[in-house]
Design an enzyme around this catalytic site. Sequence first.
Site, short mmCIF file in Angstrom:
data_model
loop_
_atom_site.label_atom_id
_atom_site.label_comp_id
_atom_site.label_asym_id
_atom_site.label_seq_id
_atom_site.Cartn_x
_atom_site.Cartn_y
_atom_site.Cartn_z
N GLY A 376 0.97 -1.23 -0.06
CA GLY A 376 0.07 0.08 0.02
C GLY A 376 0.83 1.11 0.05
N SER A 380 3.80 0.18 -6.88
CA SER A 380 3.45 -0.26 -8.35
C SER A 380 2.93 1.09 -9.03
CB SER A 380 2.29 -1.25 -8.52
OG SER A 380 2.81 -2.47 -7.73
N ARG A 420 9.81 -16.04 0.51
CA ARG A 420 10.12 -14.82 0.29
C ARG A 420 11.48 -14.62 -0.32
NH1 ARG A 420 6.68 -11.00 4.74
NH2 ARG A 420 4.73 -11.37 3.76
N ILE A 446 7.57 -5.83 -2.05
CA ILE A 446 7.80 -5.42 -0.64
C ILE A 446 9.22 -5.74 -0.27
CG2 ILE A 446 7.13 -5.93 1.65
CD1 ILE A 446 4.20 -6.63 0.71
N SER A 447 9.78 -6.86 -0.72
CA SER A 447 11.14 -7.37 -0.41
C SER A 447 11.56 -6.81 1.08
CB SER A 447 12.22 -7.06 -1.40
OG SER A 447 12.18 -5.28 -1.88
#
Length: 571
Positions: A376, A380, A420, A446-447
Amino acid sequence: MQQIATSTRCWGPAPARCCRLSVRCDAGRPSVATNAVAAPPRAAAGVPPLAGAGVAEPLSVSDVGKSTNIRYHEAMVDRREKELLLGQRGCVLWFTGLSGSGKSTVACTLEHMLHERGHFTALLDGDNVRHGLNKDLGFSAEDRAENIRRIGEVSKLFADSGAITMTSFISPYRADREAVRARCQPGEFMEVFMDIPIEVCEQRDPKGLYKKARAGLIKNFTGIDDPYEAPLTPEITVRAVDEAGQPRSPADMAQQILEQLDGMGYLRDPAMPTLTVASALQRKHSDGILDYSCLCTGAVAAFRAPARKPLAPRRAVAVGANNKGTTNGAAPQHLEVTDVGKSTNIRWVETMVDREDKERLLGQRGCVLWFTGLSGSGKSTVACTLEHMLHERGHFTALLDGDNVRHGLNKDLGFSAEDRAENIRRIGEVAKLFADAGSVTMTSFISPYRVDRDAVRERCRQGEFLEVFMDIPIELCEQRDPKGLYKKARAGLIKNFTGIDDPYEAPLSPEVVVKPYDEEGNVRSPHDMALQVLTALEEAGYLRDPAMPTLAVANALQRKHSDGVLDFAGL
Protein backbone atom coordinates in the site's frame (compact mmCIF):
# COMPACT_ATOMS: atom_id res chain seq x y z
CA MET A 1 21.01 12.18 -5.59
CA GLN A 2 18.82 15.17 -5.04
CA GLN A 3 15.30 14.67 -3.78
CA ILE A 4 12.83 16.83 -5.67
CA ALA A 5 9.98 18.45 -3.77
CA THR A 6 6.99 20.22 -5.27
CA SER A 7 3.93 21.94 -3.88
CA THR A 8 1.27 20.08 -5.83
CA ARG A 9 -1.82 18.98 -3.90
CA CYS A 10 -2.99 16.62 -6.62
CA TRP A 11 -3.31 12.93 -5.67
CA GLY A 12 -3.74 10.01 -8.02
CA PRO A 13 -2.24 9.51 -11.46
CA ALA A 14 -1.43 12.67 -13.38
CA PRO A 15 -3.50 13.15 -16.55
CA ALA A 16 -0.84 11.37 -18.57
CA ARG A 17 -1.22 10.75 -22.26
CA CYS A 18 0.47 8.20 -24.49
CA CYS A 19 1.67 9.62 -27.79
CA ARG A 20 1.50 7.37 -30.80
CA LEU A 21 3.49 9.04 -33.51
CA SER A 22 3.40 8.72 -37.27
CA VAL A 23 5.46 10.46 -39.93
CA ARG A 24 3.46 12.31 -42.54
CA CYS A 25 4.22 14.66 -45.39
CA ASP A 26 2.06 17.75 -46.02
CA ALA A 27 2.68 19.52 -49.33
CA GLY A 28 6.18 18.15 -49.43
CA ARG A 29 7.00 19.46 -45.97
CA PRO A 30 7.97 16.86 -43.36
CA SER A 31 6.33 16.80 -39.98
CA VAL A 32 5.45 14.36 -37.25
CA ALA A 33 1.81 13.76 -36.50
CA THR A 34 0.78 12.97 -32.96
CA ASN A 35 -2.27 10.88 -32.22
CA ALA A 36 -2.67 11.22 -28.47
CA VAL A 37 -4.43 8.38 -26.72
CA ALA A 38 -5.35 8.64 -23.06
CA ALA A 39 -3.32 6.29 -20.92
CA PRO A 40 -5.35 3.69 -19.04
CA PRO A 41 -5.82 4.89 -15.46
CA ARG A 42 -4.23 3.02 -12.61
CA ALA A 43 -6.77 1.35 -10.39
CA ALA A 44 -4.76 2.36 -7.33
CA ALA A 45 -4.46 6.11 -7.06
CA GLY A 46 -1.49 6.52 -4.75
CA VAL A 47 -1.28 6.76 -0.98
CA PRO A 48 -4.11 8.75 0.65
CA PRO A 49 -3.50 11.53 3.18
CA LEU A 50 -3.42 10.74 6.87
CA ALA A 51 -6.79 12.22 7.68
CA GLY A 52 -10.03 13.03 5.95
CA ALA A 53 -9.77 10.34 3.31
CA GLY A 54 -12.45 7.78 2.79
CA VAL A 55 -11.41 4.15 2.62
CA ALA A 56 -11.69 2.87 -0.94
CA GLU A 57 -13.45 -0.38 -1.78
CA PRO A 58 -10.77 -3.11 -1.58
CA LEU A 59 -9.56 -4.31 -4.96
CA SER A 60 -10.32 -7.90 -5.88
CA VAL A 61 -7.56 -10.41 -5.16
CA SER A 62 -7.09 -14.08 -6.05
CA ASP A 63 -4.87 -17.07 -5.37
CA VAL A 64 -2.51 -18.45 -8.03
CA GLY A 65 -0.64 -21.61 -7.06
CA LYS A 66 0.89 -21.00 -3.65
CA SER A 67 0.66 -17.22 -4.06
CA THR A 68 -2.38 -15.88 -2.21
CA ASN A 69 -4.19 -12.52 -2.11
CA ILE A 70 -2.61 -11.17 -5.30
CA ARG A 71 -4.00 -9.21 -8.23
CA TYR A 72 -2.73 -8.51 -11.73
CA HIS A 73 -1.57 -4.91 -12.28
CA GLU A 74 -2.31 -3.40 -15.67
CA ALA A 75 0.59 -1.19 -16.75
CA MET A 76 0.26 2.26 -18.32
CA VAL A 77 2.55 1.21 -21.18
CA ASP A 78 1.27 -1.95 -22.81
CA ARG A 79 2.96 -4.44 -25.09
CA ARG A 80 1.69 -2.86 -28.29
CA GLU A 81 3.15 0.51 -27.36
CA LYS A 82 6.55 -1.07 -26.72
CA GLU A 83 6.39 -2.89 -30.05
CA LEU A 84 5.64 0.41 -31.77
CA LEU A 85 8.62 1.98 -30.01
CA LEU A 86 10.94 -0.81 -31.18
CA GLY A 87 9.41 -1.26 -34.63
CA GLN A 88 8.93 -5.03 -34.32
CA ARG A 89 6.69 -7.71 -32.84
CA GLY A 90 7.72 -9.51 -29.68
CA CYS A 91 8.10 -13.26 -30.03
CA VAL A 92 9.85 -16.34 -28.62
CA LEU A 93 12.20 -18.36 -30.82
CA TRP A 94 12.63 -21.58 -28.88
CA PHE A 95 15.79 -23.39 -30.05
CA THR A 96 15.66 -27.06 -29.11
CA GLY A 97 17.92 -29.98 -29.97
CA LEU A 98 20.59 -32.29 -28.65
CA SER A 99 23.72 -31.09 -26.90
CA GLY A 100 26.19 -30.07 -29.61
CA SER A 101 23.52 -29.46 -32.25
CA GLY A 102 24.51 -25.79 -32.58
CA LYS A 103 21.63 -24.14 -30.71
CA SER A 104 23.76 -21.50 -28.97
CA THR A 105 25.95 -20.88 -32.02
CA VAL A 106 23.05 -20.33 -34.42
CA ALA A 107 21.07 -18.28 -31.87
CA CYS A 108 24.09 -16.00 -31.31
CA THR A 109 24.57 -15.61 -35.05
CA LEU A 110 20.90 -14.79 -35.57
CA GLU A 111 20.99 -12.22 -32.76
CA HIS A 112 23.96 -10.52 -34.44
CA MET A 113 22.09 -10.37 -37.78
CA LEU A 114 19.00 -8.88 -36.14
CA HIS A 115 21.05 -6.35 -34.18
CA GLU A 116 22.77 -5.21 -37.35
CA ARG A 117 19.32 -4.47 -38.77
CA GLY A 118 18.49 -2.33 -35.74
CA HIS A 119 16.26 -4.84 -33.92
CA PHE A 120 16.15 -5.26 -30.16
CA THR A 121 16.82 -8.83 -29.07
CA ALA A 122 17.22 -10.96 -25.96
CA LEU A 123 19.19 -14.21 -25.87
CA LEU A 124 18.58 -16.65 -23.02
CA ASP A 125 21.13 -19.45 -23.14
CA GLY A 126 20.64 -22.65 -21.16
CA ASP A 127 24.09 -22.71 -19.58
CA ASN A 128 24.08 -18.96 -18.84
CA VAL A 129 20.71 -19.12 -17.08
CA ARG A 130 22.03 -21.98 -14.95
CA HIS A 131 24.74 -19.61 -13.69
CA GLY A 132 22.04 -17.47 -12.07
CA LEU A 133 18.27 -17.96 -12.06
CA ASN A 134 18.34 -21.77 -12.30
CA LYS A 135 21.56 -22.62 -10.48
CA ASP A 136 19.46 -24.39 -7.83
CA LEU A 137 18.29 -26.98 -10.37
CA GLY A 138 20.01 -30.19 -11.43
CA PHE A 139 19.21 -32.52 -14.32
CA SER A 140 16.55 -34.85 -12.93
CA ALA A 141 13.28 -35.01 -14.88
CA GLU A 142 11.62 -32.80 -12.26
CA ASP A 143 14.40 -30.22 -12.26
CA ARG A 144 14.52 -30.14 -16.06
CA ALA A 145 10.79 -29.49 -16.18
CA GLU A 146 11.15 -26.63 -13.65
CA ASN A 147 14.14 -25.27 -15.59
CA ILE A 148 12.02 -25.02 -18.74
CA ARG A 149 8.98 -23.66 -16.88
CA ARG A 150 10.99 -20.81 -15.38
CA ILE A 151 12.77 -19.85 -18.57
CA GLY A 152 9.46 -20.05 -20.44
CA GLU A 153 8.05 -17.46 -18.04
CA VAL A 154 11.13 -15.23 -18.44
CA SER A 155 11.00 -15.48 -22.25
CA LYS A 156 7.33 -14.46 -22.07
CA LEU A 157 8.29 -11.39 -20.00
CA PHE A 158 10.80 -10.38 -22.68
CA ALA A 159 8.35 -11.01 -25.52
CA ASP A 160 5.70 -8.99 -23.67
CA SER A 161 8.23 -6.14 -23.66
CA GLY A 162 8.47 -6.33 -27.46
CA ALA A 163 11.81 -8.16 -27.66
CA ILE A 164 12.65 -10.78 -30.27
CA THR A 165 13.58 -13.41 -27.72
CA MET A 166 15.79 -16.41 -28.44
CA THR A 167 16.15 -19.29 -26.01
CA SER A 168 18.76 -22.01 -26.38
CA PHE A 169 17.85 -25.06 -24.27
CA ILE A 170 17.97 -28.79 -24.96
CA SER A 171 14.44 -28.93 -23.47
CA PRO A 172 14.15 -32.66 -24.20
CA TYR A 173 10.54 -33.24 -23.16
CA ARG A 174 7.74 -32.36 -25.55
CA ALA A 175 5.23 -31.70 -22.75
CA ASP A 176 7.48 -29.03 -21.22
CA ARG A 177 7.88 -27.19 -24.52
CA GLU A 178 4.14 -27.34 -25.18
CA ALA A 179 3.49 -25.90 -21.71
CA VAL A 180 5.62 -22.88 -22.65
CA ARG A 181 3.74 -22.54 -25.93
CA ALA A 182 0.44 -22.55 -24.05
CA ARG A 183 1.63 -19.61 -21.90
CA CYS A 184 2.36 -17.48 -24.98
CA GLN A 185 -0.03 -15.59 -27.23
CA PRO A 186 -1.16 -17.41 -30.41
CA GLY A 187 1.62 -17.29 -33.00
CA GLU A 188 4.13 -15.79 -30.57
CA PHE A 189 5.98 -19.04 -29.81
CA MET A 190 8.09 -20.48 -32.61
CA GLU A 191 9.79 -23.81 -32.07
CA VAL A 192 13.16 -23.98 -33.87
CA PHE A 193 14.20 -27.63 -34.11
CA MET A 194 17.94 -28.13 -34.63
CA ASP A 195 17.52 -31.43 -36.46
CA ILE A 196 21.11 -32.61 -36.15
CA PRO A 197 21.68 -36.41 -35.83
CA ILE A 198 23.18 -37.62 -32.57
CA GLU A 199 26.13 -39.09 -34.48
CA VAL A 200 27.10 -35.59 -35.66
CA CYS A 201 26.57 -34.09 -32.20
CA GLU A 202 28.66 -36.82 -30.58
CA GLN A 203 31.43 -36.40 -33.15
CA ARG A 204 31.54 -32.71 -32.37
CA ASP A 205 31.07 -33.02 -28.57
CA PRO A 206 32.17 -29.42 -27.84
CA LYS A 207 32.17 -29.83 -24.04
CA GLY A 208 33.27 -33.47 -23.93
CA LEU A 209 29.98 -34.47 -22.34
CA TYR A 210 29.13 -37.36 -24.65
CA LYS A 211 32.51 -38.91 -23.83
CA LYS A 212 31.78 -38.55 -20.08
CA ALA A 213 28.26 -39.95 -20.52
CA ARG A 214 29.55 -42.98 -22.46
CA ALA A 215 32.02 -43.59 -19.65
CA GLY A 216 29.23 -43.47 -17.07
CA LEU A 217 30.52 -40.25 -15.47
CA ILE A 218 27.31 -38.32 -16.26
CA LYS A 219 23.88 -39.81 -15.58
CA ASN A 220 20.58 -38.84 -17.25
CA PHE A 221 22.37 -37.40 -20.29
CA THR A 222 19.99 -36.58 -23.14
CA GLY A 223 20.39 -38.90 -26.10
CA ILE A 224 22.43 -41.47 -24.13
CA ASP A 225 20.47 -42.62 -21.07
CA ASP A 226 17.70 -40.02 -21.12
CA PRO A 227 15.34 -39.53 -24.09
CA TYR A 228 15.04 -36.54 -26.42
CA GLU A 229 11.51 -36.11 -27.76
CA ALA A 230 11.76 -34.35 -31.10
CA PRO A 231 9.10 -31.75 -31.97
CA LEU A 232 6.17 -33.06 -34.01
CA THR A 233 5.29 -29.85 -35.87
CA PRO A 234 7.99 -27.22 -35.28
CA GLU A 235 7.57 -23.85 -36.97
CA ILE A 236 11.18 -23.98 -38.19
CA THR A 237 13.41 -27.00 -38.83
CA VAL A 238 17.14 -26.48 -39.29
CA ARG A 239 19.11 -29.34 -40.83
CA ALA A 240 22.83 -30.05 -40.90
CA VAL A 241 23.28 -30.20 -44.66
CA ASP A 242 21.83 -28.33 -47.63
CA GLU A 243 20.04 -29.84 -50.62
CA ALA A 244 23.38 -30.59 -52.27
CA GLY A 245 24.53 -32.52 -49.20
CA GLN A 246 27.04 -29.86 -48.16
CA PRO A 247 27.53 -28.92 -44.48
CA ARG A 248 25.73 -25.70 -43.60
CA SER A 249 27.36 -22.83 -41.73
CA PRO A 250 25.80 -21.17 -38.65
CA ALA A 251 25.32 -18.03 -40.78
CA ASP A 252 23.35 -19.99 -43.38
CA MET A 253 21.17 -21.56 -40.69
CA ALA A 254 20.58 -18.19 -39.02
CA GLN A 255 19.72 -16.62 -42.39
CA GLN A 256 17.04 -19.28 -42.89
CA ILE A 257 15.41 -18.35 -39.57
CA LEU A 258 15.69 -14.61 -40.24
CA GLU A 259 13.95 -14.99 -43.60
CA GLN A 260 11.14 -16.98 -42.00
CA LEU A 261 10.77 -14.33 -39.28
CA ASP A 262 10.58 -11.69 -41.99
CA GLY A 263 7.96 -13.66 -43.89
CA MET A 264 5.84 -14.02 -40.75
CA GLY A 265 5.75 -10.24 -40.28
CA TYR A 266 7.76 -10.00 -37.08
CA LEU A 267 10.33 -7.61 -38.57
CA ARG A 268 9.71 -4.17 -40.02
CA ASP A 269 11.04 -2.97 -43.35
CA PRO A 270 14.58 -1.78 -42.43
CA ALA A 271 13.90 1.51 -44.28
CA MET A 272 10.77 2.27 -42.24
CA PRO A 273 11.35 4.51 -39.21
CA THR A 274 10.37 3.14 -35.84
CA LEU A 275 8.42 5.12 -33.26
CA THR A 276 11.78 5.91 -31.68
CA VAL A 277 12.83 7.67 -34.89
CA ALA A 278 9.56 9.57 -35.10
CA SER A 279 9.84 10.54 -31.41
CA ALA A 280 13.36 11.88 -31.97
CA LEU A 281 12.17 13.95 -34.91
CA GLN A 282 9.34 15.41 -32.84
CA ARG A 283 11.56 16.15 -29.85
CA LYS A 284 14.17 17.95 -31.94
CA HIS A 285 11.82 20.87 -32.66
CA SER A 286 8.36 21.59 -31.33
CA ASP A 287 7.05 21.98 -34.89
CA GLY A 288 8.24 18.45 -35.70
CA ILE A 289 10.67 19.59 -38.39
CA LEU A 290 13.99 17.80 -38.51
CA ASP A 291 17.11 19.94 -38.28
CA TYR A 292 19.34 18.32 -40.87
CA SER A 293 22.38 20.22 -39.61
CA CYS A 294 22.11 18.18 -36.41
CA LEU A 295 20.95 14.80 -37.71
CA CYS A 296 22.60 14.44 -41.11
CA THR A 297 25.82 12.54 -41.77
CA GLY A 298 28.05 14.74 -39.63
CA ALA A 299 25.99 14.28 -36.49
CA VAL A 300 25.50 10.59 -37.17
CA ALA A 301 29.24 10.13 -37.49
CA ALA A 302 29.82 12.13 -34.31
CA PHE A 303 27.27 10.09 -32.39
CA ARG A 304 28.67 6.79 -33.59
CA ALA A 305 32.28 7.63 -32.77
CA PRO A 306 34.19 5.79 -31.57
CA ALA A 307 33.33 2.99 -33.97
CA ARG A 308 31.79 -0.15 -32.53
CA LYS A 309 34.32 -2.74 -31.58
CA PRO A 310 34.57 -5.78 -33.89
CA LEU A 311 32.21 -8.56 -32.91
CA ALA A 312 33.95 -11.47 -31.22
CA PRO A 313 33.69 -14.59 -33.37
CA ARG A 314 32.01 -17.69 -32.00
CA ARG A 315 34.42 -20.53 -31.32
CA ALA A 316 32.04 -23.20 -32.59
CA VAL A 317 32.10 -23.93 -36.32
CA ALA A 318 29.67 -25.33 -38.88
CA VAL A 319 27.73 -28.44 -37.95
CA GLY A 320 27.89 -30.83 -40.87
CA ALA A 321 27.38 -34.50 -41.60
CA ASN A 322 31.09 -35.28 -41.51
CA ASN A 323 32.27 -32.37 -39.42
CA LYS A 324 34.22 -33.40 -36.32
CA GLY A 325 34.10 -30.07 -34.56
CA THR A 326 37.09 -28.45 -36.31
CA THR A 327 37.64 -27.16 -39.80
CA ASN A 328 40.33 -29.73 -40.57
CA GLY A 329 38.67 -32.85 -39.18
CA ALA A 330 41.02 -33.16 -36.20
CA ALA A 331 39.78 -34.28 -32.81
CA PRO A 332 37.67 -31.55 -31.14
CA GLN A 333 39.13 -29.40 -28.39
CA HIS A 334 36.72 -29.60 -25.48
CA LEU A 335 35.55 -26.32 -24.00
CA GLU A 336 36.05 -25.76 -20.28
CA VAL A 337 33.02 -26.54 -18.12
CA THR A 338 32.24 -25.87 -14.47
CA ASP A 339 29.65 -26.52 -11.75
CA VAL A 340 27.40 -23.76 -10.36
CA GLY A 341 25.10 -24.76 -7.53
CA LYS A 342 23.30 -27.93 -8.59
CA SER A 343 23.99 -27.25 -12.27
CA THR A 344 26.97 -29.32 -13.42
CA ASN A 345 29.12 -29.37 -16.58
CA ILE A 346 28.05 -25.95 -17.80
CA ARG A 347 30.00 -23.10 -19.39
CA TRP A 348 29.36 -19.39 -19.88
CA VAL A 349 28.46 -18.61 -23.49
CA GLU A 350 29.81 -15.28 -24.75
CA THR A 351 27.37 -13.67 -27.16
CA MET A 352 28.17 -11.73 -30.34
CA VAL A 353 26.03 -8.77 -29.25
CA ASP A 354 27.04 -7.57 -25.80
CA ARG A 355 25.39 -5.26 -23.32
CA GLU A 356 27.17 -2.14 -24.57
CA ASP A 357 25.98 -2.85 -28.13
CA LYS A 358 22.38 -2.96 -26.92
CA GLU A 359 22.76 0.15 -24.79
CA ARG A 360 24.06 2.06 -27.82
CA LEU A 361 21.12 0.81 -29.86
CA LEU A 362 18.64 2.01 -27.24
CA GLY A 363 20.48 5.18 -26.28
CA GLN A 364 20.46 4.51 -22.53
CA ARG A 365 22.23 2.57 -19.77
CA GLY A 366 20.68 -0.58 -18.38
CA CYS A 367 19.87 -0.45 -14.69
CA VAL A 368 17.63 -1.87 -11.96
CA LEU A 369 15.31 0.45 -10.04
CA TRP A 370 14.28 -1.64 -7.03
CA PHE A 371 11.09 -0.21 -5.50
CA THR A 372 10.68 -1.45 -1.93
CA GLY A 373 8.22 -0.56 0.81
CA LEU A 374 5.17 -1.75 2.70
CA SER A 375 2.04 -3.03 1.03
CA GLY A 376 0.00 0.00 0.00
CA SER A 377 2.97 2.37 -0.10
CA GLY A 378 2.44 3.06 -3.81
CA LYS A 379 5.32 1.02 -5.29
CA SER A 380 3.37 -0.29 -8.29
CA THR A 381 1.58 3.01 -8.93
CA VAL A 382 4.76 5.10 -8.93
CA ALA A 383 6.68 2.51 -10.95
CA CYS A 384 3.90 2.45 -13.58
CA THR A 385 3.87 6.25 -13.71
CA LEU A 386 7.64 6.37 -14.09
CA GLU A 387 7.55 3.80 -16.88
CA HIS A 388 5.02 5.94 -18.72
CA MET A 389 7.23 9.03 -18.39
CA LEU A 390 10.26 7.15 -19.69
CA HIS A 391 8.29 5.67 -22.59
CA GLU A 392 7.11 9.13 -23.58
CA ARG A 393 10.76 10.13 -23.86
CA GLY A 394 11.48 7.18 -26.15
CA HIS A 395 13.21 4.94 -23.59
CA PHE A 396 12.87 1.16 -23.48
CA THR A 397 11.67 -0.09 -20.12
CA ALA A 398 10.67 -3.25 -18.29
CA LEU A 399 8.35 -3.36 -15.29
CA LEU A 400 8.41 -6.42 -13.02
CA ASP A 401 5.56 -6.22 -10.53
CA GLY A 402 5.46 -8.46 -7.47
CA ASP A 403 1.88 -9.64 -7.93
CA ASN A 404 2.25 -10.07 -11.69
CA VAL A 405 5.35 -12.24 -11.35
CA ARG A 406 3.48 -14.42 -8.86
CA HIS A 407 0.95 -15.12 -11.60
CA GLY A 408 3.68 -16.88 -13.59
CA LEU A 409 7.35 -17.38 -12.70
CA ASN A 410 6.87 -17.43 -8.91
CA LYS A 411 3.41 -18.92 -8.56
CA ASP A 412 5.03 -21.92 -6.83
CA LEU A 413 6.12 -19.73 -3.91
CA GLY A 414 4.16 -18.74 -0.82
CA PHE A 415 4.99 -16.16 1.83
CA SER A 416 7.19 -18.01 4.29
CA ALA A 417 10.58 -16.45 4.99
CA GLU A 418 12.25 -19.06 2.76
CA ASP A 419 9.80 -18.54 -0.10
CA ARG A 420 10.10 -14.76 0.14
CA ALA A 421 13.88 -15.04 -0.09
CA GLU A 422 13.60 -17.27 -3.18
CA ASN A 423 11.01 -14.91 -4.67
CA ILE A 424 13.45 -12.01 -4.42
CA ARG A 425 16.42 -14.09 -5.60
CA ARG A 426 14.60 -15.14 -8.77
CA ILE A 427 13.29 -11.71 -9.64
CA GLY A 428 16.70 -10.23 -8.95
CA GLU A 429 18.16 -12.58 -11.57
CA VAL A 430 15.42 -11.66 -14.06
CA ALA A 431 15.95 -7.95 -13.42
CA LYS A 432 19.66 -8.47 -14.08
CA LEU A 433 18.84 -10.18 -17.40
CA PHE A 434 16.76 -7.16 -18.45
CA ALA A 435 19.43 -4.68 -17.31
CA ASP A 436 22.07 -6.68 -19.21
CA ALA A 437 19.89 -6.25 -22.29
CA GLY A 438 20.05 -2.46 -21.85
CA SER A 439 16.62 -1.95 -20.29
CA VAL A 440 15.72 0.61 -17.63
CA THR A 441 14.20 -2.03 -15.37
CA MET A 442 11.75 -1.33 -12.55
CA THR A 443 10.79 -3.90 -9.94
CA SER A 444 7.94 -3.44 -7.48
CA PHE A 445 8.27 -5.83 -4.53
CA ILE A 446 7.78 -5.43 -0.78
CA SER A 447 11.10 -7.33 -0.41
CA PRO A 448 11.02 -6.91 3.38
CA TYR A 449 14.41 -8.39 4.26
CA ARG A 450 17.52 -6.27 3.89
CA VAL A 451 19.79 -9.24 3.24
CA ASP A 452 17.73 -10.33 0.23
CA ARG A 453 17.85 -6.89 -1.37
CA ASP A 454 21.59 -6.63 -0.74
CA ALA A 455 22.06 -10.04 -2.39
CA VAL A 456 20.41 -8.67 -5.55
CA ARG A 457 22.66 -5.62 -5.40
CA GLU A 458 25.70 -7.91 -5.21
CA ARG A 459 24.60 -9.67 -8.41
CA CYS A 460 24.46 -6.37 -10.32
CA ARG A 461 27.26 -4.24 -11.67
CA GLN A 462 28.51 -1.46 -9.45
CA GLY A 463 26.13 1.49 -9.67
CA GLU A 464 23.56 -0.49 -11.67
CA PHE A 465 21.24 -1.25 -8.73
CA LEU A 466 19.26 1.73 -7.40
CA GLU A 467 17.18 1.08 -4.31
CA VAL A 468 14.02 3.22 -4.29
CA PHE A 469 12.58 3.27 -0.78
CA MET A 470 8.89 4.18 -0.61
CA ASP A 471 9.13 5.68 2.88
CA ILE A 472 5.41 5.70 3.64
CA PRO A 473 4.44 5.14 7.31
CA ILE A 474 2.43 2.02 8.06
CA GLU A 475 -0.44 4.20 9.34
CA LEU A 476 -0.87 5.67 5.86
CA CYS A 477 -0.54 2.30 4.16
CA GLU A 478 -3.06 0.69 6.51
CA GLN A 479 -5.46 3.60 6.08
CA ARG A 480 -5.28 3.12 2.34
CA ASP A 481 -5.26 -0.73 2.38
CA PRO A 482 -6.00 -1.05 -1.38
CA LYS A 483 -6.47 -4.82 -1.32
CA GLY A 484 -8.00 -5.08 2.14
CA LEU A 485 -5.02 -7.12 3.37
CA TYR A 486 -4.26 -5.14 6.51
CA LYS A 487 -7.84 -5.67 7.65
CA LYS A 488 -7.48 -9.42 7.06
CA ALA A 489 -4.12 -9.50 8.83
CA ARG A 490 -5.50 -7.64 11.86
CA ALA A 491 -8.32 -10.18 11.99
CA GLY A 492 -5.83 -13.06 11.93
CA LEU A 493 -6.91 -14.25 8.48
CA ILE A 494 -3.43 -13.70 6.97
CA LYS A 495 -0.29 -14.85 8.75
CA ASN A 496 3.25 -13.50 8.29
CA PHE A 497 1.95 -10.19 6.92
CA THR A 498 4.69 -7.58 6.57
CA GLY A 499 4.35 -4.77 9.09
CA ILE A 500 1.86 -6.66 11.26
CA ASP A 501 3.35 -10.00 12.35
CA ASP A 502 6.40 -10.06 10.07
CA PRO A 503 9.07 -7.33 10.05
CA TYR A 504 9.92 -4.87 7.30
CA GLU A 505 13.61 -3.92 7.38
CA ALA A 506 13.93 -0.44 5.90
CA PRO A 507 16.96 0.26 3.67
CA LEU A 508 19.93 1.81 5.43
CA SER A 509 21.31 3.82 2.52
CA PRO A 510 18.92 3.73 -0.46
CA GLU A 511 19.81 5.69 -3.58
CA VAL A 512 16.34 7.31 -3.70
CA VAL A 513 13.96 7.98 -0.79
CA VAL A 514 10.35 8.83 -1.69
CA LYS A 515 8.29 10.44 1.08
CA PRO A 516 4.54 11.09 1.15
CA TYR A 517 4.73 14.86 1.75
CA ASP A 518 6.72 17.66 0.18
CA GLU A 519 8.66 20.28 2.15
CA GLU A 520 5.49 22.35 2.61
CA GLY A 521 3.56 19.44 4.07
CA ASN A 522 1.43 18.86 0.96
CA VAL A 523 0.52 15.35 -0.13
CA ARG A 524 2.60 14.30 -3.14
CA SER A 525 1.09 12.75 -6.25
CA PRO A 526 2.46 9.57 -7.91
CA HIS A 527 3.45 11.81 -10.83
CA ASP A 528 5.55 14.00 -8.53
CA MET A 529 7.15 10.94 -6.92
CA ALA A 530 7.94 9.41 -10.32
CA LEU A 531 9.45 12.71 -11.47
CA GLN A 532 11.80 12.63 -8.46
CA VAL A 533 13.04 9.16 -9.49
CA LEU A 534 13.38 10.19 -13.14
CA THR A 535 15.46 13.22 -12.10
CA ALA A 536 17.73 10.93 -10.06
CA LEU A 537 18.15 8.69 -13.12
CA GLU A 538 19.09 11.66 -15.27
CA GLU A 539 21.61 12.95 -12.75
CA ALA A 540 23.19 9.50 -12.53
CA GLY A 541 23.68 9.49 -16.31
CA TYR A 542 21.37 6.60 -17.20
CA LEU A 543 19.30 8.58 -19.71
CA ARG A 544 20.50 10.28 -22.88
CA ASP A 545 19.79 13.88 -23.82
CA PRO A 546 16.32 13.64 -25.46
CA ALA A 547 17.63 15.66 -28.43
CA MET A 548 20.47 13.19 -29.08
CA PRO A 549 19.63 10.51 -31.66
CA THR A 550 20.07 6.92 -30.58
CA LEU A 551 22.09 4.49 -32.64
CA ALA A 552 18.79 3.09 -33.92
CA VAL A 553 17.87 6.56 -35.25
CA ALA A 554 21.30 7.03 -36.78
CA ASN A 555 21.14 3.61 -38.42
CA ALA A 556 17.68 4.30 -39.85
CA LEU A 557 18.86 7.59 -41.34
CA GLN A 558 21.95 5.98 -42.74
CA ARG A 559 20.04 3.06 -44.26
CA LYS A 560 17.51 5.27 -46.03
CA HIS A 561 20.13 6.91 -48.25
CA SER A 562 23.86 6.43 -48.38
CA ASP A 563 24.33 10.18 -47.76
CA GLY A 564 22.38 9.89 -44.48
CA VAL A 565 19.54 12.20 -45.60
CA LEU A 566 16.04 11.03 -44.78
CA ASP A 567 13.64 11.06 -47.71
CA PHE A 568 10.33 12.20 -46.22
CA ALA A 569 8.49 11.94 -49.52
CA GLY A 570 9.14 8.22 -49.52
CA LEU A 571 7.79 7.79 -46.01
